[in-house]
Design a protein around this motif. Sequence first.
Motif: not given
Length: 111
Positions: A57-59, A75-84, A93-96
């Motif tokens: 993904t783009w951060l 994740w939700t239907s709209d967003a993904v919670g990611v770890e880097v 953070c959360w990304v679309w």
Amino acid sequence: MGTNKRYPHLGSQLAEERELREARKRGALHSLSADQLRLQSQVVTVVPERMQVWGLTWLRFGDVDVRSTVLVKRWTSDAVGVEVDVDGEKLRCWVWQGACQRLQNRVDGWR
């Protein structure tokens, strides 16, 4: 100079890590806002600890965008919670959801 036949992805991995370090100096990691996430009305799926789901993904750090291999945590239907991981510091953070591409394994992001 030849290529690394044993770890062909290593050059790309090291370049990504260097980009993340440099971007981190430019500002904090951006995340979606609470209004954008709407967590109070969305179902959140959490990845079990024993499982690893990788994504690409783009951060955004400050004003710099970096394409990065990330660990998907929820994740939700709209967003993904990611770890880097940036120099041993785990940033979340959360990304679309549309901005995150699922990977079969971690090294696929560096091929």
